[in-house]
Design an enzyme around this catalytic site. Structure first.
Site, mmCIF file in Angstrom:
data_model
loop_
_atom_site.group_PDB
_atom_site.id
_atom_site.type_symbol
_atom_site.label_atom_id
_atom_site.label_comp_id
_atom_site.label_asym_id
_atom_site.label_seq_id
_atom_site.Cartn_x
_atom_site.Cartn_y
_atom_site.Cartn_z
ATOM 1 N N ASP A 173 0.830 -1.205 0.000
ATOM 2 C CA ASP A 173 0.000 0.000 0.000
ATOM 3 C C ASP A 173 0.868 1.259 0.000
ATOM 4 O OD1 ASP A 173 -2.350 1.401 -0.016
ATOM 5 O OD2 ASP A 173 -2.684 1.272 2.141
ATOM 6 N N ASN B 17 -9.986 -2.673 -7.087
ATOM 7 C CA ASN B 17 -9.177 -1.801 -7.942
ATOM 8 C C ASN B 17 -9.795 -1.569 -9.322
ATOM 9 O OD1 ASN B 17 -6.021 -3.104 -6.658
ATOM 10 N ND2 ASN B 17 -7.206 -1.323 -6.010
#
Length: 310
Positions: free
Chosen positions: A33, A81
């Protein structure tokens, strides 16, 4: 001069951390991340952050090899995503495609006999990415010294839901009895699977959540979790070593708890029958660490002495 001192201190700190770590976890899973935030911090676009993150991935592979980690799973692209803007998706797919081909042809991968596998709903990906997945898997399918799993179009909740639906359909068809539903039945219906359960999850970027990542293989194995602040492109070897240290601390605590429970069980059984306590103790010793086994043996000896006195 300042940079030299910083590097020297970093090297010393890494050596200190390494001395604090015994056996490394067999399987580490990483939530990578912070790529976009890293790019924003440096005045760049999101694709630049992802490209810098890919360099970190290569370094982590070296650290795994050095430290004895046998399997690495990277949370590269989640089902969520797909909601990103089209231009970001295309840049991500470009990077994933190129890196899969690059890894599949890299000497280091073949010298280290690294097996590359994709886990997730790969069929949802563009054709060109699926072709890259097939190429990487085909080029490395004979290897098994190290497993590199790339989580693509992955969602843990969807994975478990799909397995549950598959089991329900098998029961409805009469191919499976409800009484026969066990861990193996679920395990065999998950996405293309990692070789082993997850021992440690690392998440970079500052968020303290596991984001629906490998719930069956990590939560079911009570994996240790290490959250750290650096964005993925900034993730260092010292950060990685601190993650391994978290795993080691968890393992030691877990072993102590098992030993304490084993001793308590021996005491409870010994209150009624010493011979039975010895039988139970013998079985427990086989399942404990050497330190735990010694604790159980000592408790059996104490119980034997008290039995003679009585």
């Amino acid at each position: 001069m300042l940079e030299w001192a910083r590097r020297r201190f970093a090297g010393s700190y890494e050596r200190m951390l390494r001395r604090e770590i015994g056996d490394s976890p067999a399987h580490v899973a990483i939530i990578q991340d912070g790529n976009r935030r890293y790019a924003r911090k440096n005045g760049s676009d999101a694709p630049d952050g992802h490209r810098e993150g890919a360099k970190t991935t290569e370094r982590v592979l070296d650290w795994c090899d050095e430290l004895g980690v046998e399997e690495l799973t990277l949370y590269t692209f989640s089902t969520e995503n797909f909601d990103r803007p089209e231009d970001q998706l295309e840049s991500l797919f470009d990077l994933i495609e190129s890196k899969l081909y690059e890894f599949a042809d890299a000497e280091r991968v073949h010298d280290g006999e690294v097996r590359i596998s994709a886990i997730g709903e790969v069929d949802l990906l563009p054709d060109r990415v699926r072709e890259a997945v097939e190429y990487a898997e085909g080029r490395t399918e004979a290897y098994d010294d190290f497993r590199l799993n790339i989580a693509l179009a992955y969602g843990g909740r969807a994975e478990l839901l799909g397995a549950a639906r598959d089991v329900a359909r098998a029961v409805e068809r009469g191919d499976l009895s409800p009484d026969d539903i066990g861990v193996e039945e679920i395990d065999g219906r998950l996405y293309r699977q990692p070789a082993r359960d997850v021992d440690l999850i690392i998440r970079t970027g500052g968020d303290e959540r596991t984001s629906n990542f490998l719930p069956w293989h990590a939560n079911g194995n009570e994996a240790a979790v290490y959250f750290c602040a650096p964005y993925w492109p900034e993730f260092s070897k010292a950060d990685f070593l601190r993650g391994l240290r978290t795993y080691e601390s968890r393992e030691k605590s877990w072993q102590r708890t098992r030993s304490e429970r084993a001793v308590a069980l021996v005491r409870a059984v010994a209150e009624t029958e010493l011979a039975e306590a010895k039988t139970v103790g013998g079985r427990l010793r086989e399942q404990l660490s050497s330190a735990g086994a010694r604790e159980v043996s000592a408790e059996l000896e104490r119980q034997g002495e008290s039995d003679v006195v009585d």
